[in-house]
Motif scaffolding. Structure first.
Motif, mmCIF file in Angstrom:
data_model
loop_
_atom_site.group_PDB
_atom_site.id
_atom_site.type_symbol
_atom_site.label_atom_id
_atom_site.label_comp_id
_atom_site.label_asym_id
_atom_site.label_seq_id
_atom_site.Cartn_x
_atom_site.Cartn_y
_atom_site.Cartn_z
ATOM 1 N N LYS A 97 1.042 -1.166 -0.032
ATOM 2 C CA LYS A 97 -0.188 -0.015 -0.135
ATOM 3 C C LYS A 97 0.806 1.173 -0.004
ATOM 4 O O LYS A 97 1.915 1.216 0.550
ATOM 5 C CB LYS A 97 -0.935 -0.082 1.079
ATOM 6 N N TRP A 98 0.385 2.245 -0.702
ATOM 7 C CA TRP A 98 1.243 3.592 -0.673
ATOM 8 C C TRP A 98 0.699 4.374 0.658
ATOM 9 O O TRP A 98 -0.176 5.312 0.505
ATOM 10 C CB TRP A 98 0.657 4.413 -1.881
ATOM 11 N N THR A 99 1.392 3.880 1.800
ATOM 12 C CA THR A 99 0.963 4.538 3.028
ATOM 13 C C THR A 99 1.633 6.114 3.174
ATOM 14 O O THR A 99 2.576 6.184 2.311
ATOM 15 C CB THR A 99 1.659 3.674 4.073
ATOM 16 N N ALA A 100 1.363 6.693 4.240
ATOM 17 C CA ALA A 100 2.076 8.051 4.391
ATOM 18 C C ALA A 100 3.509 7.757 4.620
ATOM 19 O O ALA A 100 4.249 8.607 4.143
ATOM 20 C CB ALA A 100 1.598 8.588 5.837
ATOM 21 N N HIS A 101 4.201 6.642 5.066
ATOM 22 C CA HIS A 101 5.500 6.454 5.145
ATOM 23 C C HIS A 101 6.224 6.439 3.861
ATOM 24 O O HIS A 101 7.324 6.960 3.942
ATOM 25 C CB HIS A 101 5.658 4.986 5.822
ATOM 26 N N GLY A 154 9.047 14.548 1.478
ATOM 27 C CA GLY A 154 9.036 16.188 1.526
ATOM 28 C C GLY A 154 8.674 16.825 0.471
ATOM 29 O O GLY A 154 8.132 17.903 0.350
ATOM 30 N N THR A 155 8.600 16.147 -0.698
ATOM 31 C CA THR A 155 8.639 16.725 -2.061
ATOM 32 C C THR A 155 7.974 15.476 -2.961
ATOM 33 O O THR A 155 8.571 14.435 -2.671
ATOM 34 C CB THR A 155 9.521 17.471 -2.546
ATOM 35 N N LEU A 156 7.349 16.153 -3.909
ATOM 36 C CA LEU A 156 6.974 14.811 -4.835
ATOM 37 C C LEU A 156 7.981 14.339 -5.707
ATOM 38 O O LEU A 156 8.205 13.221 -5.890
ATOM 39 C CB LEU A 156 5.927 15.547 -6.047
ATOM 40 N N ALA A 157 9.194 15.101 -6.021
ATOM 41 C CA ALA A 157 10.198 14.361 -6.896
ATOM 42 C C ALA A 157 10.988 13.561 -5.894
ATOM 43 O O ALA A 157 11.528 12.415 -6.309
ATOM 44 C CB ALA A 157 11.405 15.729 -6.974
ATOM 45 N N LEU A 158 11.018 13.758 -4.679
ATOM 46 C CA LEU A 158 11.745 12.717 -3.965
ATOM 47 C C LEU A 158 10.802 11.532 -3.408
ATOM 48 O O LEU A 158 11.542 10.547 -3.509
ATOM 49 C CB LEU A 158 12.414 13.515 -2.724
ATOM 50 N N ASP A 159 9.679 11.805 -3.361
ATOM 51 C CA ASP A 159 8.693 10.690 -3.134
ATOM 52 C C ASP A 159 8.659 9.805 -4.311
ATOM 53 O O ASP A 159 8.851 8.521 -4.190
ATOM 54 C CB ASP A 159 7.401 11.231 -2.883
ATOM 55 N N VAL A 160 8.799 10.238 -5.644
ATOM 56 C CA VAL A 160 9.031 9.561 -6.589
ATOM 57 C C VAL A 160 10.256 8.688 -6.739
ATOM 58 O O VAL A 160 10.368 7.601 -6.947
ATOM 59 C CB VAL A 160 8.885 10.336 -7.786
ATOM 60 N N ASP A 176 11.743 -2.227 -7.189
ATOM 61 C CA ASP A 176 11.129 -0.988 -7.786
ATOM 62 C C ASP A 176 9.454 -1.185 -7.773
ATOM 63 O O ASP A 176 9.016 -1.991 -8.565
ATOM 64 C CB ASP A 176 11.773 -1.130 -9.456
ATOM 65 N N ARG A 177 9.146 -0.271 -7.133
ATOM 66 C CA ARG A 177 7.595 -0.285 -6.781
ATOM 67 C C ARG A 177 6.767 0.196 -7.924
ATOM 68 O O ARG A 177 5.621 0.108 -8.047
ATOM 69 C CB ARG A 177 7.122 0.642 -5.623
ATOM 70 N N PHE A 178 7.503 0.782 -8.975
ATOM 71 C CA PHE A 178 6.938 1.238 -10.295
ATOM 72 C C PHE A 178 7.021 -0.024 -11.478
ATOM 73 O O PHE A 178 6.607 0.128 -12.492
ATOM 74 C CB PHE A 178 7.458 2.416 -10.614
ATOM 75 N N PRO A 208 3.124 -1.403 -13.806
ATOM 76 C CA PRO A 208 2.589 -0.108 -14.319
ATOM 77 C C PRO A 208 1.352 0.295 -13.354
ATOM 78 O O PRO A 208 1.243 1.408 -13.093
ATOM 79 C CB PRO A 208 2.264 -0.302 -15.878
ATOM 80 N N GLU A 209 0.506 -0.483 -12.761
ATOM 81 C CA GLU A 209 -0.805 0.054 -12.131
ATOM 82 C C GLU A 209 -0.280 0.420 -10.925
ATOM 83 O O GLU A 209 -1.261 1.276 -10.368
ATOM 84 C CB GLU A 209 -1.724 -1.086 -11.834
ATOM 85 N N GLN A 210 0.901 0.625 -10.320
ATOM 86 C CA GLN A 210 1.284 1.151 -9.008
ATOM 87 C C GLN A 210 1.378 2.566 -9.445
ATOM 88 O O GLN A 210 1.227 3.361 -8.555
ATOM 89 C CB GLN A 210 2.610 0.412 -8.695
ATOM 90 N N LEU A 211 1.735 2.965 -10.592
ATOM 91 C CA LEU A 211 1.794 4.311 -10.933
ATOM 92 C C LEU A 211 0.346 4.991 -10.793
ATOM 93 O O LEU A 211 0.451 6.173 -10.326
ATOM 94 C CB LEU A 211 2.132 4.721 -12.455
ATOM 95 N N ASP A 212 -0.624 4.450 -11.139
ATOM 96 C CA ASP A 212 -1.828 4.854 -10.784
ATOM 97 C C ASP A 212 -2.306 5.035 -9.424
ATOM 98 O O ASP A 212 -2.641 6.112 -8.776
ATOM 99 C CB ASP A 212 -3.024 3.894 -11.437
#
Ligand SMILES: [Zn+2]
Length: 181
Positions: free
Chosen positions: A4-8, A13-19, A34-36, A39-43
């Motif tokens: 799951k894409w949890t808060a952790h 702290g920024t989208l770039a680093l979360d990616v 690699d969580r990506f 491909p459905e993990q991108l959605d």
């Protein structure tokens, strides 16, 4: 899968680093995930980022199949440039690579609020931020994060996950060392 894409997972702290942090244990090739890769993990990531990312974001449309490769290239350029910079080397070639990949994503933008274009803009904002000691690498998991705490005292990407894990393993080592051989 119970992933799951949890808060952790939005500790960057920024989208770039979360990616960038969508690759788990990036520096340990044998244990890296690699969580990506699915491909459905991108959605799922795009949907979760709107709720959990520290940066205010527009509605994020995940990249199309054709745009996926340039998005992932951007992710890798973000990690390479900022990781090196946090380690003390602001490498102009890695910065140029980051700008190139961001430009490619922005030129191909079909949708202003796409995940890829928002990530590119986030990376550019971060790259032009003055160096104030807030960009850090988590010593437990190797994730990159922007420390938004008042006194820049954050050590871990997430105290409740990495801080505690590190404490527990230190305790384990100590009790093992002290125990009977
Ligand atoms: Zn961590």
């Amino acid at each position: 899968m119970d992933f799951k894409w949890t808060a952790h997972r939005f500790s960057g702290g920024t989208l770039a680093l979360d990616v960038a942090n969508s690759v788990i244990l990036r520096t340990a090739a044998d244990r890296s995930i690699d969580r990506f890769a699915e491909p459905e993990q991108l959605d799922a990531f795009a949907a979760a980022a709107m709720r959990l990312c520290a940066e205010p974001l527009p509605a994020l449309v995940p990249p199309t199949v054709q745009d996926r490769a340039s998005f992932l290239a951007l992710r890798e350029a973000i990690d390479r440039y900022f990781r090196r910079r946090i380690e003390g080397m602001d490498d102009p070639v890695l910065l140029a690579d980051l700008l190139d990949t961001a430009a490619r994503v922005l030129r191909a933008a079909h949708d202003e609020s796409g995940l890829a274009t928002s990530t590119a803009r986030s990376a550019l904002r971060l790259a032009t931020r003055p160096d104030d000691g807030r960009l850090k690498i988590c010593p437990n998991c190797g994730w990159l994060f922007l420390d938004r705490s008042k006194n820049k005292s954050r050590m871990w990407c997430d105290m409740t996950v990495c801080g505690n894990r590190r404490k527990a393993s230190r305790h384990y080592r100590r009790t093992k060392d002290e125990g009977p051989r």
